[in-house]
Motif scaffolding. Structure first.
Motif, PDB file in Angstrom:
ATOM      1  N   GLY A 141      44.253  59.357  35.140  1.00 20.48           N
ATOM      2  CA  GLY A 141      43.925  58.340  36.123  1.00 20.48           C
ATOM      3  C   GLY A 141      42.432  58.244  36.402  1.00 20.48           C
ATOM      4  O   GLY A 141      41.957  57.332  37.069  1.00 20.48           O
ATOM      5  N   SER A 142      41.648  59.186  35.869  1.00 22.27           N
ATOM      6  CA  SER A 142      40.190  59.135  36.089  1.00 22.27           C
ATOM      7  C   SER A 142      39.481  59.038  34.740  1.00 22.27           C
ATOM      8  O   SER A 142      39.722  59.848  33.840  1.00 22.27           O
ATOM      9  CB  SER A 142      39.728  60.398  36.819  1.00 22.27           C
ATOM     10  OG  SER A 142      38.416  60.748  36.422  1.00 22.27           O
ATOM     11  N   LEU A 143      38.622  58.072  34.574  1.00 25.07           N
ATOM     12  CA  LEU A 143      37.878  57.919  33.330  1.00 25.07           C
ATOM     13  C   LEU A 143      37.122  59.186  32.996  1.00 25.07           C
ATOM     14  O   LEU A 143      37.212  59.720  31.881  1.00 25.07           O
ATOM     15  CB  LEU A 143      36.896  56.745  33.457  1.00 25.07           C
ATOM     16  CG  LEU A 143      35.857  56.632  32.341  1.00 25.07           C
ATOM     17  CD1 LEU A 143      36.541  56.441  30.997  1.00 25.07           C
ATOM     18  CD2 LEU A 143      34.901  55.477  32.624  1.00 25.07           C
TER      19      LEU A 143
ATOM     20  N   ARG B 262      42.582  49.741  34.694  1.00 26.22           N
ATOM     21  CA  ARG B 262      42.689  50.213  36.068  1.00 26.22           C
ATOM     22  C   ARG B 262      41.595  49.614  36.933  1.00 26.22           C
ATOM     23  O   ARG B 262      41.531  49.861  38.130  1.00 26.22           O
ATOM     24  CB  ARG B 262      42.550  51.743  36.115  1.00 26.22           C
ATOM     25  CG  ARG B 262      43.813  52.509  35.690  1.00 26.22           C
ATOM     26  CD  ARG B 262      43.738  53.966  36.081  1.00 26.22           C
ATOM     27  NE  ARG B 262      42.530  54.627  35.574  1.00 26.22           N
ATOM     28  CZ  ARG B 262      42.515  55.435  34.502  1.00 26.22           C
ATOM     29  NH1 ARG B 262      43.620  55.666  33.818  1.00 26.22           N
ATOM     30  NH2 ARG B 262      41.391  55.995  34.108  1.00 26.22           N
ATOM     31  N   GLY B 263      40.696  48.898  36.331  1.00 32.67           N
ATOM     32  CA  GLY B 263      39.615  48.271  37.088  1.00 32.67           C
ATOM     33  C   GLY B 263      38.402  49.153  37.300  1.00 32.67           C
ATOM     34  O   GLY B 263      37.476  48.815  38.024  1.00 32.67           O
TER      35      GLY B 263
ATOM     36  N   GLY C 215      33.795  47.230  34.913  1.00 33.58           N
ATOM     37  CA  GLY C 215      33.742  45.787  35.106  1.00 33.58           C
ATOM     38  C   GLY C 215      34.038  45.026  33.821  1.00 33.58           C
ATOM     39  O   GLY C 215      34.719  44.006  33.822  1.00 33.58           O
ATOM     40  N   SER C 216      33.556  45.581  32.714  1.00 35.72           N
ATOM     41  CA  SER C 216      33.724  44.862  31.443  1.00 35.72           C
ATOM     42  C   SER C 216      34.094  45.857  30.357  1.00 35.72           C
ATOM     43  O   SER C 216      33.793  47.055  30.451  1.00 35.72           O
ATOM     44  CB  SER C 216      32.415  44.129  31.089  1.00 35.72           C
ATOM     45  OG  SER C 216      32.091  44.284  29.733  1.00 35.72           O
ATOM     46  N   ASP C 217      34.760  45.381  29.340  1.00 33.75           N
ATOM     47  CA  ASP C 217      35.085  46.289  28.237  1.00 33.75           C
ATOM     48  C   ASP C 217      34.137  46.088  27.068  1.00 33.75           C
ATOM     49  O   ASP C 217      34.386  46.564  25.974  1.00 33.75           O
ATOM     50  CB  ASP C 217      36.530  46.072  27.788  1.00 33.75           C
ATOM     51  CG  ASP C 217      36.751  44.675  27.221  1.00 33.75           C
ATOM     52  OD1 ASP C 217      35.822  43.846  27.306  1.00 33.75           O
ATOM     53  OD2 ASP C 217      37.852  44.426  26.697  1.00 33.75           O
ATOM     54  N   SER C 218      33.036  45.445  27.311  1.00 33.08           N
ATOM     55  CA  SER C 218      32.157  45.100  26.196  1.00 33.08           C
ATOM     56  C   SER C 218      31.485  46.329  25.579  1.00 33.08           C
ATOM     57  O   SER C 218      31.144  46.329  24.416  1.00 33.08           O
ATOM     58  CB  SER C 218      31.086  44.107  26.670  1.00 33.08           C
ATOM     59  OG  SER C 218      30.252  44.723  27.627  1.00 33.08           O
ATOM     60  N   GLY C 219      31.319  47.358  26.386  1.00 34.55           N
ATOM     61  CA  GLY C 219      30.602  48.519  25.836  1.00 34.55           C
ATOM     62  C   GLY C 219      31.502  49.591  25.259  1.00 34.55           C
ATOM     63  O   GLY C 219      31.028  50.624  24.774  1.00 34.55           O
ATOM     64  N   ILE C 220      32.799  49.341  25.268  1.00 32.40           N
ATOM     65  CA  ILE C 220      33.726  50.412  24.897  1.00 32.40           C
ATOM     66  C   ILE C 220      33.556  50.840  23.440  1.00 32.40           C
ATOM     67  O   ILE C 220      33.446  52.033  23.135  1.00 32.40           O
ATOM     68  CB  ILE C 220      35.183  49.960  25.171  1.00 32.40           C
ATOM     69  CG1 ILE C 220      35.435  49.984  26.686  1.00 32.40           C
ATOM     70  CG2 ILE C 220      36.172  50.861  24.455  1.00 32.40           C
ATOM     71  CD1 ILE C 220      36.862  49.626  27.074  1.00 32.40           C
TER      72      ILE C 220
END
Lengths: 206, 206, 206, 206
Positions: free
Chosen positions: C83-85, C147-148, C151-156
């Motif tokens: 539950g925690s990045l 999970r929010g 903000g963005s998934d662009s850097g994943i």
DNA sequence: CCCTAAACGAGACGGTACGTCCGGTCTTAAT
DNA sequence: ATTAAGACCGGACGTACCGTCTCGTTTAGGG
């Protein structure tokens, strides 16, 4: 290579055809290029064999050459038995000179001497070969002695060595004097010597 | 290197000491390591000489070895003249066997055979040497003939070759049989043979 | 060979024990002698297996090594979901670093790179493996995004590659920096980076 | 061979032209045939050099390849100093990616990894090279820090490793992602990370 | 219950590259 | 001009591995 068709593999048993091809290639290259022109690579290529197949069964290039010699020269000269010393000797020497006079064989013999120079194993093999050759000639002479042709057998060993001495001297230094007539001349001289020395050879050093 | 002290340079003259050191080093390495253990590098290092100094004066490594042989073996055996064929022959062969039996000389002789194998020039030099040796022995036998000891000189050349044949056979294959007694035995046999063939070679085979 | 007792034959069915022994031997030799010290002969001898049994089931030596890698490393690292990045990332990297830090595994990974270098098929297999690994880490990060947390998934994708980039760089060049603390440090940096890029590169994380 | 004209000999001094020709040939063959297609024989033939001239100066084939890499790649990437972290980073990475993306260089880098695997000496040389590369990038980042762009320099070393990690990961596994745009994307992400982590990176493991 | 088919241990084989050794040529620097 | 030194090109040597092939043996399972 005599046989361009691929040899059948023999699995985990030694491939006798490869062995024969190697020895044949070694002999052929020896005759063709002289002994310094024989290379393991060339033998391998000529026999259609991998280089390691040679080294798996012989310890060195020289061993292959010596083996090629011994296996080919061994059966070349029969031991004659005509009932006459002079005739037996002449036949034996004529055949021996003839075989040694073929350039291929001569090169092989010289190569064997060179090869045996530094490798004790090869020297032993060559020595065995030479001992067998001397034994063959000794047998001829001893047979004559048992027929009563010679008064004594004391000069046989030296005569044998004189015969092979002249042979090798000419192989090495006078290949032109390996003709049948040369063999006959030598046979005559040795016959005379063996008959003549039957009485008084052992007075050697007073 | 035998001579650790630096040789004096000789400027633009050939350095004779270097030449001698090279031949000595070649002979020593030959005796020590056998002929395949002799390399130009080793000769040069052992003689304290640059590699090019060798190649400036000899055309190849083998030429050095052959030179070492000829220069050392040539003057070793005198031509005896006692008035007796048997004695002359025995002296000549004894000295020859003795010289050839010294391992250093024996190795040099074998190396010479090897060296001459592929190089026609060296083969010629070696042949010259061998012809001189045969001539020396021939002279001994011919002198006996002119004294009337032998009825005919027809067997001389062959006897010479038998003598050197036995010599070389033993150099190559039986170094243990190069003792003075062996020389005497050979001298006796050859003397008998020469006397026998002088009167009646034809009595050999009835 | 670990197992001196002879394996039972399985007739005309593939012998699974032999397969396992081969992979185990490959892994063991890899860890022991480094990847260039592994030869097919040694694998076969170590596994008590004929050489052909290896080539019957794998197309090349490299394929065996790569197989040994994939089968052993695949299931080593689970995909955490706390539950925690930050926690997920740390767990994933810690386990990954730990597994890669074991010398046996590290050697296998390097060997895989080497193996894939020239063989396109193996390169494909290795690529599949690497894609699966990247997908596993991507999943962790994408879960955080859903999970929010981000903000963005662009850097994943880039973050994933930075993680595995550091991992491989250290596998290859800095094996000492594969400790858990190193994994934690990397997890922290990547977490911060992902948070930072999600909102705005300009805000330095309040 | 690029230069068919014979090189001038240099006597007993090392021939620098031969050294250069060897390194050039190694690099060229690497690019042309891939690393497993590079052979000492081929290098020698291509450089017009004897095989021994290679082994006189390098301990192994791999050492030649590594040397070729280090000497060629070292001076390829300058250390930029525009006054802006983002711009400096982008320039440095763009040039680095460009150089590494050239197939010849990429092959050389991979070959170097392989070569260093088992030879400690080569591993040391490669390590030196990598340390110099890291130092070059560190300098860029530290310069930014001394300009006050970054709050802390604590994340610099890790960022450097992330940059080279991504580089090597792509060299090894994703050569298509070595384009200038990829370098720019990485530069942007690292810039953001360095700015963002200046406050709270060290809370890593609670 | 035997007979066929496949897998297995073993190891020889053709081939390729390695790294070493040596022969003979060439150049430099010193004498 | 000759020497000691030693780098250089060429090429043979013997070793190590690869991947292929064949043997003779062993077992399982279908007729």
């Amino acid at each position: 290579m005599s046989d361009t068709n691929a040899r059948a593999h023999t699995g985990s048993r030694r491939n006798e055809a490869a062995r024969a091809a190697i020895l044949a290639a070694a002999a052929e290259l020896l005759a063709e290029h002289g002994s310094s022109g024989v290379t393991v690579d060339r033998i391998a290529a000529h026999a259609g064999v991998g280089r390691q197949t040679i080294y798996r069964w012989w310890p060195s290039k020289d061993a292959v050459l010596l083996d090629a010699l011994v296996h080919s020269a061994e059966a070349a000269v029969p031991v004659p038995d005509t009932g006459s010393l002079r005739a037996d000797l002449e036949i034996f020497l004529r055949e021996t000179f003839l075989a040694a006079g073929i350039e291929r064989n001569r090169q092989a013999l010289i190569a064997a001497v060179v090869a045996a120079r530094d490798d004790p194993g090869l020297a032993g093999s060559l020595d065995d070969f030479l001992i067998r050759r001397r034994a063959a000639l000794s047998e001829v002479l001893r047979r004559s002695h048992s027929r009563g042709e010679l008064g004594s057998d004391s000069g046989i060993e030296l005569a044998v060595e004189q015969a092979f001495g002249v042979l090798w001297y000419r192989i090495l230094f006078r290949p032109a004097a390996l003709a049948p007539a040369d063999a006959a001349e030598l046979a005559a001289a040795l016959t005379a010597q063996l008959h003549g020395t039957s009485t008084g050879q052992r007075t050697a050093t007073p």
